[in-house]
Design a protein around this motif. Sequence first.
Motif, PDB file in Angstrom:
ATOM      1  N   THR A  94      14.374  -8.672  20.599  1.00 49.65           N
ATOM      2  CA  THR A  94      13.815  -9.863  19.955  1.00 49.65           C
ATOM      3  C   THR A  94      12.450 -10.079  20.580  1.00 49.65           C
ATOM      4  N   VAL A  95      11.411 -10.022  19.736  1.00 44.91           N
ATOM      5  CA  VAL A  95      10.037  -9.956  20.238  1.00 44.91           C
ATOM      6  C   VAL A  95       9.172 -11.043  19.620  1.00 44.91           C
ATOM      7  N   PHE A  96       8.227 -11.576  20.408  1.00 44.85           N
ATOM      8  CA  PHE A  96       7.344 -12.671  19.968  1.00 44.85           C
ATOM      9  C   PHE A  96       5.922 -12.400  20.435  1.00 44.85           C
ATOM     10  N   HIS A  97       4.974 -12.934  19.698  1.00 44.64           N
ATOM     11  CA  HIS A  97       3.583 -12.964  20.182  1.00 44.64           C
ATOM     12  C   HIS A  97       3.047 -14.374  20.010  1.00 44.64           C
ATOM     13  N   GLY A  98       2.083 -14.740  20.835  1.00 49.96           N
ATOM     14  CA  GLY A  98       1.541 -16.093  20.796  1.00 49.96           C
ATOM     15  C   GLY A  98       0.244 -16.195  20.020  1.00 49.96           C
ATOM     16  N   PHE A  99      -0.522 -17.252  20.296  1.00 46.93           N
ATOM     17  CA  PHE A  99      -1.767 -17.494  19.576  1.00 46.93           C
ATOM     18  C   PHE A  99      -2.802 -16.434  19.888  1.00 46.93           C
ATOM     19  N   GLY A 100      -3.705 -16.193  18.956  1.00 49.82           N
ATOM     20  CA  GLY A 100      -4.859 -15.347  19.237  1.00 49.82           C
ATOM     21  C   GLY A 100      -4.512 -13.995  19.808  1.00 49.82           C
ATOM     22  N   SER A 101      -3.513 -13.315  19.236  1.00 58.14           N
ATOM     23  CA  SER A 101      -3.058 -12.024  19.763  1.00 58.14           C
ATOM     24  C   SER A 101      -3.004 -10.961  18.674  1.00 58.14           C
ATOM     25  N   PRO A 102      -4.109 -10.675  18.003  1.00 55.86           N
ATOM     26  CA  PRO A 102      -4.017  -9.757  16.854  1.00 55.86           C
ATOM     27  C   PRO A 102      -3.486  -8.380  17.179  1.00 55.86           C
ATOM     28  N   CYS A 103      -3.872  -7.798  18.329  1.00 53.31           N
ATOM     29  CA  CYS A 103      -3.365  -6.448  18.644  1.00 53.31           C
ATOM     30  C   CYS A 103      -1.856  -6.463  18.817  1.00 53.31           C
ATOM     31  N   ALA A 104      -1.346  -7.473  19.484  1.00 47.65           N
ATOM     32  CA  ALA A 104       0.106  -7.569  19.696  1.00 47.65           C
ATOM     33  C   ALA A 104       0.812  -7.791  18.369  1.00 47.65           C
ATOM     34  N   GLN A 105       0.195  -8.605  17.539  1.00 45.25           N
ATOM     35  CA  GLN A 105       0.762  -8.928  16.238  1.00 45.25           C
ATOM     36  C   GLN A 105       0.935  -7.666  15.395  1.00 45.25           C
ATOM     37  N   VAL A 106      -0.140  -6.894  15.293  1.00 47.39           N
ATOM     38  CA  VAL A 106      -0.084  -5.653  14.507  1.00 47.39           C
ATOM     39  C   VAL A 106       0.927  -4.701  15.135  1.00 47.39           C
ATOM     40  N   ALA A 107       0.923  -4.610  16.467  1.00 48.77           N
ATOM     41  CA  ALA A 107       1.844  -3.705  17.175  1.00 48.77           C
ATOM     42  C   ALA A 107       3.297  -4.018  16.848  1.00 48.77           C
ATOM     43  N   MET A 108       3.641  -5.288  16.786  1.00 51.47           N
ATOM     44  CA  MET A 108       5.033  -5.661  16.510  1.00 51.47           C
ATOM     45  C   MET A 108       5.460  -5.175  15.125  1.00 51.47           C
TER      46      MET A 108
END
Lengths: 304, 280
Positions: B22-36
């Motif tokens: 179960t994975v989350f990303h926070g504000f202003g994190s586009p690289c993490a967002q795309v990675a997920m």
Amino acid sequence: MSLQPPRDKRTSLADAVALVGDGAIVALGGGLSARLPMAMVRELVRQGRRGLHLVGSAHSIDVDMLVAAGAVRRCEESYVGFEQDLGLAPAYRRAAEEGSIEVAESCCVSLLAQLRAAEMGVPFLPVRGVRGSDIAGLHPEYATITCPFTGETLIAVPALRPDVALLHAPSGDRYGNLHLEQPYVLDERFASASRTVIATVDELVSTEEVMASGITIPGHLVAATVPAPFGAHPASCYPRYAYDRGHLREYVSAAQSGPDDLGKYLTTYVYGSEESYQAAVGAERLAALTGWSRSTAAWQELFA
Amino acid sequence: MSWTIDEWFVVALARTIRPRETVFHGFGSPCAQVAMHVARRTYAPEMVLIEGAMYAINPDPPFIPPTSNDASLSRGAAYSMRFEEFFDAAIRGDVDRMFLSGGQIDVSGNTNVTAIGPVSRPKVKLGGGGGGCNLSATIGHLTLWTTRHRSGHTLVEACDFITDIGHRTPLGTRAELGFTGGGPQWLVTELGVFDFAGGRARLVELFPDVSLAEVRAATGFPVQAAGDLRAVRPPSAAELAAVRSVDPLGVRTSEFSPRELARTFEPAAFGRGAGQDCAC
């Protein structure tokens, strides 16, 4: 304090915002690019409000504009900025670096616990983190406690009762019943924890309609409601309109540039009325924002 | 087939996600967002992806917008959590991983997203940590990242301000503080990948156009390198296709300087098997 009586809560934007006094603890609804209470923020600027203590989770142009206008004494949010898109919040950043505002940066979890304590009528609630972080040093009002059941060390955060919550909803009725679309952010918690709740709505609807859409925040928590089309602009209020990235860029550029350009922005957009604001933004722009659902390409184009 | 550093970087971030997490990303994190989303479309189809500040569960966004709470991010999700539902789950230990970055990151994985310089009179007031100072205590594992390693100002001896908690702070270790989450597990930068063996950042992988000397020069703490230091494994065709289809707006590129974005790679440089779907 008792719950709000079932009467006609409709009032003007000016009269509603007059309920926010100088020095008030103001909870800002919405967050980042969604459902920020911008019509009320602009009205606070028009009314020359001073000394505000702002509380919220992640915010952007709402906090920055109030700081730029000299309305803020203390900022207590978990994040203020324009994310990776437009970067740091220029007025907030400058004020923090000059020392002209008190920086009480908080954490989403701590803030949530503080609001819940207020809602529950208890003086504090515990949180599991914060120790080891320098965020603790920004909050001498927190306390370190030992759990009477497990013996573990926790941080106690005091109840937080904002004086006023400013919320924007896509629709609501005259009794203050509000329908929200996700992201609700902290609006429901603010509505219960705050002494006075003022709401703007894109559209005033009948009670039957707001019940059919789903009442997210009940009228017994709301003191005043104001019809305000595009009341969240330049933030989004889906499904009605997407966020206006171009306008945000214009604001950030003006605020970054300095007092003269910021003054021009405020004169062009803020110092008149909400009607003149919408005229300045332009009917064509507003139509493009409401047209987000025409196609995926149209939606994507708004962010290009 | 060729690829750029931003694409490879996102793939490296995605690879830190284990199946069914179960994975989350926070504000202003586009690289993490795309990675997920890349992970979910490739090796982790059963992960529970909690999409940013919409808190949407396993959505299928048509594109990644430049803000983390746009409604485009919840398209296709049957359910979106409330703010409090997500944070409750994270604090009680039901969230396995989130991604964190920082203007400064130290050898213990403490990060600074609050202020460069003294917080009472900062040189740079940064945006703020969101939920970090509580989430970093309880979330199962953290993947840290930065795309500004080469600047020399990001990986530092000690953070000017500790926002999010790593393995050891001036107040003690995670165990001494009684924190339930495991803390930082990986740090991915545009130069290479670190793990946190023994609670301290240790370089385990390098991008092939980067030398160990360059990493040492850009890092404010002594760089311990793994004995089996190896090159970052090239992306497969499936991984690259996922990056490109998840992120047609290229929001991930906003995290990189133009100089970094010019770093282009081709399979011919990596020998047999590279650039194809591989199980390595």
